[in-house]
Design an enzyme around this catalytic site. Structure first.
Site, PDB file in Angstrom:
ATOM      1  N   THR A 203      -0.163 -30.714 -45.870  1.00 43.60           N
ATOM      2  CA  THR A 203       0.117 -29.543 -45.057  1.00 43.60           C
ATOM      3  C   THR A 203       0.797 -29.953 -43.766  1.00 43.60           C
ATOM      4  OG1 THR A 203      -1.904 -28.572 -45.918  1.00 43.60           O
ATOM      5  CG2 THR A 203      -1.070 -27.643 -43.862  1.00 43.60           C
ATOM      6  N   ARG A 231      -5.038 -20.954 -57.159  1.00 44.54           N
ATOM      7  CA  ARG A 231      -5.896 -21.661 -56.204  1.00 44.54           C
ATOM      8  C   ARG A 231      -5.391 -21.468 -54.785  1.00 44.54           C
ATOM      9  NH1 ARG A 231      -5.058 -25.926 -52.138  1.00 44.54           N
ATOM     10  NH2 ARG A 231      -7.073 -26.952 -51.848  1.00 44.54           N
ATOM     11  N   VAL A 232      -6.315 -21.235 -53.850  1.00 47.79           N
ATOM     12  CA  VAL A 232      -5.996 -21.106 -52.433  1.00 47.79           C
ATOM     13  C   VAL A 232      -6.874 -22.074 -51.664  1.00 47.79           C
ATOM     14  CG1 VAL A 232      -6.021 -19.589 -50.418  1.00 47.79           C
ATOM     15  CG2 VAL A 232      -5.286 -18.697 -52.637  1.00 47.79           C
ATOM     16  N   GLY A 233      -6.269 -22.841 -50.785  1.00 50.69           N
ATOM     17  CA  GLY A 233      -7.019 -23.774 -49.962  1.00 50.69           C
ATOM     18  C   GLY A 233      -7.334 -23.198 -48.596  1.00 50.69           C
ATOM     19  N   ASP A 234      -7.487 -24.086 -47.631  1.00 53.18           N
ATOM     20  CA  ASP A 234      -7.893 -23.659 -46.292  1.00 53.18           C
ATOM     21  C   ASP A 234      -6.746 -23.129 -45.440  1.00 53.18           C
ATOM     22  OD1 ASP A 234      -7.030 -26.522 -46.310  1.00 53.18           O
ATOM     23  OD2 ASP A 234      -7.218 -26.284 -44.155  1.00 53.18           O
ATOM     24  N   GLY A 255      -5.628 -31.747 -45.390  1.00 55.18           N
ATOM     25  CA  GLY A 255      -6.430 -32.513 -46.340  1.00 55.18           C
ATOM     26  C   GLY A 255      -7.070 -31.631 -47.390  1.00 55.18           C
TER      27      GLY A 255
END
Length: 345
Positions: A203, A231-234, A255
């Site tokens: 990122t 999928r979705v991250g932070d 990360g």
């Protein structure tokens, strides 16, 4: 429409975990401004664009948007439409942005739009919502005049995906990043691994303090390479990948997104700064919390935080060796720094 302000949790303090008693006051002293900080060595180029705005007394919000757009425009396998796809072959993008007044906007699983960070800002400014996802986010972007780009993989991403399909195993290598020139961010590049597509993205997150003393932040990513579709991250989640409190400071993450979400990572860092900890120490404490949760599995992931407080003091910390970040506070002061880390090298 009037932009709905994001609910501030600052008055609740830290209820999720117990802090040790502090024996020093909130940081005081001369303010270093303007200043911008961004994750990874891609932050050097991104900071240059942000600095052009900041040095001319521009707004931090404009700086963090334009800065990360440089990375989104580059052809690489980390961020933007040149990034590695999910396991179904689609490039899906996530981004978030937040200003000094708790206004925030985000998009997730956005396809075929070159600048998700710009769409996130439109969500913030033109809707009553904070987050739009998938097809709805794309429809909104098109309605706002964004161009629908061709649905095709960049040459690097296509090669990586074809190699990954041979085994279809998800085994990311921490700290492996790629820039437009094809260089690895990791201190020890692994050419054979890179050639086989067995490496992961990351990122770019950016924080800025402008001449008026206001903070803003942005975060943009393609998400994990070869992830499950959807999928979705932070990164697009306010409080996880990004958080700004103009009275205290701002923080952003990079990360393993799932583990950052578990502790509302960036909000945690800001709340620790509110308690009086320096940006670096606040980042370290958040990383330590993740390490404690992960236990022996912590060695298999990388997590890093950057933070910038109201005085212009910045800091960062990583779980493992290899996380770096760029800082710019003058025309000739755009430098790359290695973050400290908690696990043994």
């Amino acid at each position: 429409m009037q932009r709905r302000n994001f609910l501030s949790l600052s008055t609740l303090g830290l209820t999720a975990f117990t802090l040790p008693k502090l024996n020093f006051p909130l940081l005081k002293g001369p303010v270093k401004k303007p200043i911008v900080i961004a994750t990874w060595d891609a932050g050097i180029a991104a900071n240059k664009a942000a600095w052009l705005i900041l040095k001319n007394n521009g707004r931090a919000l404009d700086a963090v948007e334009k800065g990360v757009m440089v990375t989104e425009s580059s052809i690489n396998c980390c961020v933007g439409l040149g990034a590695n796809p999910d396991r179904d072959g689609y490039v899906t993008l996530d981004a978030s942005i937040m200003d000094e007044n708790y206004n925030c906007g985000a998009v997730a699983c956005l396809q075929r739009i070159k600048h998700p960070i710009a769409v996130a800002r439109r969500v913030m400014e033109k809707t009553p919502h904070v987050l739009l996802v998938g097809e709805g986010a794309q429809q909104f972007a098109i309605a706002e005049g964004f161009t629908l780009e061709p649905e095709k993989l960049s040459p690097e991403a296509k090669k990586a995906y074809e190699n990954w399909l041979k085994k279809s195993e998800y085994k990311p290598i921490i700290n492996i990043e790629r820039t437009e020139g094809g260089n690895a961010y990791t201190p020890t590049p692994v050419p054979s691994k890179l050639a086989n597509g067995e490496w992961n993205h990351d990122t770019i997150a950016m924080l800025a303090l402008d001449s008026a003393g206001n903070l803003s932040g942005s975060c943009t990513t393609s998400g994990q390479a070869f992830k499950l579709h959807g999928r979705v991250g932070d990164s697009p989640l306010i409080g996880a990948g990004l958080y700004v409190d103009n009275a205290v400071g701002a923080a952003a993450a990079t990360g393993q997104g799932e583990d950052i979400i578990r502790i509302s990572g960036s909000h945690t860092v800001v709340e620790l700064m509110r308690q009086g900890w320096s940006p670096e120490q606040a980042c370290k404490m958040a990383v330590e919390r993740i390490a404690k949760i992960k236990g022996a599995k912590a060695k298999d992931i990388q997590v890093g935080f950057i933070a910038l407080n109201k005085q212009g003091v910045y800091g960062a910390y990583g779980l493992q060796k290899g996380f770096n970040y760029a800082v710019c506070y003058a025309d000739d002061k755009n430098i790359l720094e290695d973050a400290k880390y908690i696990l043994p090298a």
